[in-house]
Design an enzyme around this catalytic site. Sequence first.
Site: not given
Ligand code: THU
Length: 124
Positions: A46, A55
């Site tokens: 939140a 990653e």
């Molecule tokens: N996010 C990832 O987990 N990995 C990425 O390569 C890009 C973004 C997540 C962060 C957030 O929870 C959501 O995707 C939107 O940005």
Amino acid sequence: MEYDLLMQKAKEASQKAYCPYSDFPVGACVLAESGKTYCGCNVENASFGLTVCAERNAVFAAIAAGERKIIAVAIYSPKLDDCVPCGACRQVFAEFGGDMDIITETKSYKLSELLPARFGGKWG
Ligand code: THU
């Protein structure tokens, strides 16, 4: 290991994503030097800035299990074919990865392509 299998594990991990704020699930699976694989999903909060990407959660699971070298990562989101890692995750890969392989559903990269100049060392 077959990178197809690594991608399959990343897909499964994306089903565990906790992303009620973005509705953007991501799964990642890293292949460590030992041959073992470690998965992660994005975990949101939140307080948005506390969110951790899939990653980094995968890399940190590998490190916590005693691994120190990452060979490859597969990244999957049902919302984006070529889900390349964010800048923060690229820097974390550089810490443990050397010039590792980065696999998305449609493309394959070397980390040195996505992070051509790295802080904290040199490629090669
Ligand atoms: N996010 C990832 O987990 N990995 C990425 O390569 C890009 C973004 C997540 C962060 C957030 O929870 C959501 O995707 C939107 O940005």
